[in-house]
Each structure stands twice: as C-alpha cells, then as structure tokens.
Motif scaffolding. Sequence first.
Motif, PDB file in Angstrom:
ATOM      1  N   ALA A 241       0.838  -1.172  -0.163  1.00 31.49           N
ATOM      2  CA  ALA A 241      -0.065  -0.053  -0.121  1.00 31.49           C
ATOM      3  C   ALA A 241       0.959   1.276   0.071  1.00 31.49           C
ATOM      4  N   ALA A 242       1.910   1.261   0.810  1.00 35.14           N
ATOM      5  CA  ALA A 242       2.765   2.208   0.777  1.00 35.14           C
ATOM      6  C   ALA A 242       3.697   2.516  -0.611  1.00 35.14           C
ATOM      7  N   TRP A 243       3.805   1.373  -1.381  1.00 33.65           N
ATOM      8  CA  TRP A 243       4.491   1.440  -2.635  1.00 33.65           C
ATOM      9  C   TRP A 243       3.379   1.983  -3.580  1.00 33.65           C
ATOM     10  N   ALA A 244       2.046   1.741  -3.506  1.00 33.18           N
ATOM     11  CA  ALA A 244       1.107   2.027  -4.223  1.00 33.18           C
ATOM     12  C   ALA A 244       0.903   3.672  -4.333  1.00 33.18           C
ATOM     13  N   PHE A 245       1.292   3.977  -3.052  1.00 30.05           N
ATOM     14  CA  PHE A 245       1.094   5.643  -2.818  1.00 30.05           C
ATOM     15  C   PHE A 245       1.895   6.366  -3.625  1.00 30.05           C
TER      16      PHE A 245
ATOM     17  N   ALA B 195      -2.139   7.642  -8.503  1.00 33.65           N
ATOM     18  CA  ALA B 195      -2.756   6.785  -7.475  1.00 33.65           C
ATOM     19  C   ALA B 195      -4.102   7.733  -6.914  1.00 33.65           C
ATOM     20  N   GLY B 196      -3.855   9.088  -6.747  1.00 30.80           N
ATOM     21  CA  GLY B 196      -4.879  10.007  -6.243  1.00 30.80           C
ATOM     22  C   GLY B 196      -6.231   9.483  -6.857  1.00 30.80           C
TER      23      GLY B 196
ATOM     24  N   GLY C 263      -7.792  -2.620  -1.009  1.00 27.60           N
ATOM     25  CA  GLY C 263      -8.338  -1.556  -1.849  1.00 27.60           C
ATOM     26  C   GLY C 263      -7.247  -0.441  -2.069  1.00 27.60           C
ATOM     27  N   PHE C 264      -6.382  -0.424  -1.076  1.00 29.24           N
ATOM     28  CA  PHE C 264      -5.491   0.692  -1.354  1.00 29.24           C
ATOM     29  C   PHE C 264      -3.968   0.313  -1.936  1.00 29.24           C
TER      30      PHE C 264
END
Length: 436
Positions: free
Chosen positions: A180-184, A189-190, A262-263
């Motif tokens: 999830a941190a990587w996907a951010f 991504a927003g 989901g994140f």
Amino acid sequence: MSQRETWTSRVGFILAAVGSAVGLGNIWRFPYMSAENGGAAFLVVYLIAVALIGLPAILAEFVIGRETKKNVVDAFRNLGGPVAALIGVLGLFTGFWMLSYYSVVGGWVIQYVIGSLSGAYFADPGMYFGQVSEGTGTILFHAIFMAITIGIVAAGVEKGIEVGTKIMVPSIAILMIGMAAWAFTLDGAGAGYDYFLTADFGVIAENYQSIIPDAVGQALFSLSLGMGAMITYASYLDGDDNLLGDGISITVLNTFVGVLAGFVVFPLLFAQSIDPGSAGAGAVFVSLAQAFAELPAGGIIGFVFFLVLLIAALSSAISLLEVVVSYFVDNFDVSRPILTTGIGVMIFLLGVPSALNINTFTMFDNIASNILLPLGVTLTVIFVGWIYGGGAVAELRRGLGKNSSFGPVWLWHIRIVVFAAVLGTLALSIMTFMSA
C-alpha cells in the motif's frame, strides 16, 4: 482416542480465526466487488454490514463452538438434537465443497508467483490466465496447493494450524502495508483513492438492490461464516475469554486487510488507466498482472503481491480442511495425519473437474456463494436466536460478566436484524443463481 487439542494462547485463536477470514475473499474478491458496485459506495455499506451483521453472526458461531467443544456436526447435535445436527452436516459439506475449487485458485496463485519471477505473463496477461486457469497443468498446481494444506493441518491444531497462522497473518499484514505504501507513490494513484474513499451516496440510492445484498454477502464471505470454520476454531478454546473482545479483534483485523487490498488494487489500476469497473473477477489475475507487466520492476512487485495472496489463500484453506478433519478426529480412532491425508485426497479429486474447466469452476463457486454459505448462515442464526437462545446468552456472558446487558441485546439483534439481513441475502442469492 487422544485428548482433544486446544489453542495454546488467546492470540493463537485470534490469529487463526483472522487467518481463516483473511483469504481470497479479502484480497481477491473484495476489490472486484467494490469495483462492480461503485467503489466507495460499496465500502460504506460493507463496513455497516460488517458491524451490524458480520460481528453478531461471528459471535453466534463462537458460542456454539466454545460451549460444546465439539466439531460442527456434534456441536449442533449436542445443543439441538439430531435435526439440528443437519445444520452441522451442511457446514461440513460446505467446507469440503469449497476447498475443492478454492485449492484450484491456490494453484493459480502459485503459478502467478512463479510467473512474476520468470515474466511469463508480461507479454499477454489474458492469454496467460487462460493457460493457468484450466487444463492438466492446473491439476498439478491444485495438487501442490492441496498437499501444502494437508501438511499443515496434519500437524495438528497447536503445532500445525496455530504455528502456521502465527507466521502467516503477520506476514500478510506487513507485506500488504508495504504494498500500500508503494502504491501511494504511483502517478495517478490519487484517482484510485478518490474512487475507493469518496462515496457518492446517490449510487447507493440508485443501486441499493444490488449493493446491499452484495455487501452483506461479502461481509459473511470474508468472515468465513456459514461453513463451520468459526464454530470449529472456537471449539478449541479453553477458558472464559471475552468472546466479544475476540470477535471485535477478528472483524477489525479482517476488515483492515480488505481495506488495505483496496489501497493497493485501486491506485495500481488507475495508475495504469485500467477501468476498475470492467475488471470483474479477473481483476487480480488479469488486470493487475497487466499493470505489473507495464511497471518498472513489475516482476518483483508482482511476486510480492501474489506471494501475499498465496499466504492468505493457505490460511483460509487450512480452516476449510480443519472443519472436515475435526469431525473425523472427534469420532474415529484413527491418527490425524492419516485422516487428513485421506480427506485431502478426496477433496483434491472433487476439485479436478474445476481444474480442467473454468466453467465447472464457476458453477462450483456459484453453488457455494449463492446457496451453501447464505443457507448455512441463515440456519445458524435461526438456531442461535430461537432454539439455543438463553444458553447462547449465558455462554456469551462468560468473560463479560453474568449480569452483562449486552447478551440479551445481542440475542434480539440476532433474532431480528441479522435474521432479516441474511434471509434477504439468501433469497436474492438463490434468485441470482437461478437466473445465471
């Protein structure tokens, strides 16, 4: 017969129950169900369903298991006689049936773990899914996944299931947080976060007939309800632990992993301009594979993601197998390893048609999701609410205090709110199955 095993700690029980719940239902099914039902609109209804229906229902299964300290069939028989035992038989059959095709999906995931490192799906993710999802090769990986599951369950409750889930569940959480941190950090991504977190309540009003039953069904599915798993796991409790506290811990941790999925999924899909609403059940195995193929270091990212999915699938699979094994261990003087192996082989054989043909797999899944699971939850709620009744309240009060007012409130909530919700879900699920 040897003495019945118990969990060595309360943490062991909680992590095992979370492991049962945190499986493909959270990391695979939850994102695509959200996508098909408006993203955040579905998330809102799902969270309400978990709190008002999922948590009370999981407590209903806990009290049956801890009170009787029996497998799912004998638990219902002890509390309600031979007719009630049929509810347990349904749970036993459901666990057997579901694991037969669930193991096939586990085999798919193994192939995607390997394919991430080799880059096998990079050129054409759709064609790769077609190759791994059916055929003789699929049978091989179905067998590998089933063999791993058998090995863990054969080792027993303490040395197999508890030890395994104490490793698996924290691993899932840590790896998902990292993903999830990587996907951010992804460009675009927003838009994924907006889709997943910004609810359009007009969507709920316009599509409540599909969103509400889907959200309730997902809440029950993701918490492993209706298949005897929570009854079986609670039967290994030894003591007066607070079941309400355990139930809250399990539902919160389970929901946390689903939301984490989901994140990961939605930022990734939006970053690669993939429409989440069109992803469907293939969101993980096609759409995400396509996204990984287009990313720098996509093979490594894909490997980590599918490894998480594999661990989650295993943690759920062992609970499904344990539902069946527990009955035979309790009633036959045969060693657990022999029983587990024999039962596992039979489940593997039942899963071969699903491995050979994706349409057969879909049929098996529809029968489980639309008939067996909602029927099992409905019958359990009726039994606890109107037959077990006061005994269920007394059992729940252990750990809460004998004068706790929560027990009677919970019982009436089961009788009215949960019953109406699961009965409605069952009716809609049957109509869905009949029209399929």
